[in-house]
Scaffold this active site. Structure first.
Site, PDB file in Angstrom:
ATOM      1  CG  ASP A  29      31.534 -42.615  77.265  1.00 11.35           C
ATOM      2  OD1 ASP A  29      31.339 -43.796  77.606  1.00 11.35           O
ATOM      3  OD2 ASP A  29      32.650 -42.059  77.352  1.00 11.35           O
ATOM      4  CG  HIS A  99      28.268 -49.091  81.657  1.00  4.89           C
ATOM      5  ND1 HIS A  99      28.920 -49.679  82.724  1.00  4.89           N
ATOM      6  CD2 HIS A  99      29.182 -48.994  80.680  1.00  4.89           C
ATOM      7  CE1 HIS A  99      30.183 -49.909  82.407  1.00  4.89           C
ATOM      8  NE2 HIS A  99      30.376 -49.514  81.157  1.00  4.89           N
TER       9      HIS A  99
HETATM   10  P1  DGP Z   1      33.282 -49.553  80.109  1.00  2.00           P
HETATM   11  O1  DGP Z   1      34.653 -49.593  79.495  1.00  2.00           O
HETATM   12  O2  DGP Z   1      32.310 -50.433  79.352  1.00  2.00           O
HETATM   13  O3  DGP Z   1      33.284 -49.817  81.583  1.00  2.00           O
HETATM   14  O4  DGP Z   1      32.764 -48.071  79.867  1.00  2.00           O
HETATM   15  C1  DGP Z   1      32.839 -47.064  80.817  1.00  2.00           C
HETATM   16  C2  DGP Z   1      32.572 -45.772  80.101  1.00  2.00           C
HETATM   17  O5  DGP Z   1      32.320 -44.794  81.071  1.00  2.00           O
HETATM   18  C3  DGP Z   1      33.728 -45.278  79.229  1.00  2.00           C
HETATM   19  O6  DGP Z   1      33.306 -45.246  77.854  1.00  2.00           O
HETATM   20  C4  DGP Z   1      33.996 -43.877  79.732  1.00  2.00           C
HETATM   21  C5  DGP Z   1      32.788 -43.559  80.573  1.00  2.00           C
HETATM   22  N1  DGP Z   1      33.058 -42.729  81.733  1.00  2.00           N
HETATM   23  C6  DGP Z   1      34.015 -42.946  82.678  1.00  2.00           C
HETATM   24  N2  DGP Z   1      33.962 -41.990  83.618  1.00  2.00           N
HETATM   25  C7  DGP Z   1      32.939 -41.147  83.255  1.00  2.00           C
HETATM   26  C8  DGP Z   1      32.400 -39.967  83.855  1.00  2.00           C
HETATM   27  O7  DGP Z   1      32.825 -39.485  84.901  1.00  2.00           O
HETATM   28  N3  DGP Z   1      31.358 -39.386  83.192  1.00  2.00           N
HETATM   29  C9  DGP Z   1      30.857 -39.898  82.031  1.00  2.00           C
HETATM   30  N4  DGP Z   1      29.848 -39.239  81.462  1.00  2.00           N
HETATM   31  N5  DGP Z   1      31.340 -41.016  81.456  1.00  2.00           N
HETATM   32  C10 DGP Z   1      32.369 -41.631  82.073  1.00  2.00           C
END
Ligand code: DGP
Length: 113
Positions: A29, A99
């Site tokens: 994340d 996810h």
């Molecule tokens: P949710 O709130 O359950 O939809 O979680 C989405 C997650 O995705 C949040 O913890 C941050 C992560 N996230 C958002 N954009 C990116 C990205 O561009 N790369 C990565 N690795 N994680 C991301």
């Protein structure tokens, strides 16, 4: 509109990938909320838990297996970890691609909310 997690699964957008096989991708994340914070996604677009159909049951089960494998690779199996799926607005789902959050490496708050 392009889905960010589809783009991560396809390699179009870079991510710190820890596992990729069998239609599943696991990556760190970007804003970790625990020492281990890994997201496990199906490569094929599924918008969220509410959109899972019987045709998705194998890949959705695989998400849990891969999360458990990632936890083993992180060395947190013995102390424990949490798997979370946020669905929709009230749960704070911000990316509309299913996810599983794998969180661990420190004691996590209980009760859950
Ligand atoms: P949710 O709130 O359950 O939809 O979680 C989405 C997650 O995705 C949040 O913890 C941050 C992560 N996230 C958002 N954009 C990116 C990205 O561009 N790369 C990565 N690795 N994680 C991301």
């Amino acid at each position: 509109m392009a889905c960010l997690f589809c783009q991560i699964a396809s390699g179009e957008v870079a991510a710190n990938i820890v596992y990729k096989s069998e239609g599943v991708t696991a990556f760190r994340d970007v804003a970790p909320q625990a020492p281990t914070h890994i997201l496990v996604i199906p490569d094929r677009h599924i918008a969220g838990a509410a959109e899972v159909t019987s045709a998705d049951e194998v890949v959705v089960g695989r998400l849990v297996r891969v999360a458990a494998e990632a936890a083993r690779m992180e060395g947190i199996t013995d102390r424990g970890y949490r798997l979370i799926i946020n669905q929709g607005h009230d749960a704070g789902q911000s990316i509309d691609h299913l996810h599983v959050h794998l969180l661990g490496g420190r004691p996590l708050p209980t009760p859950l909310v």
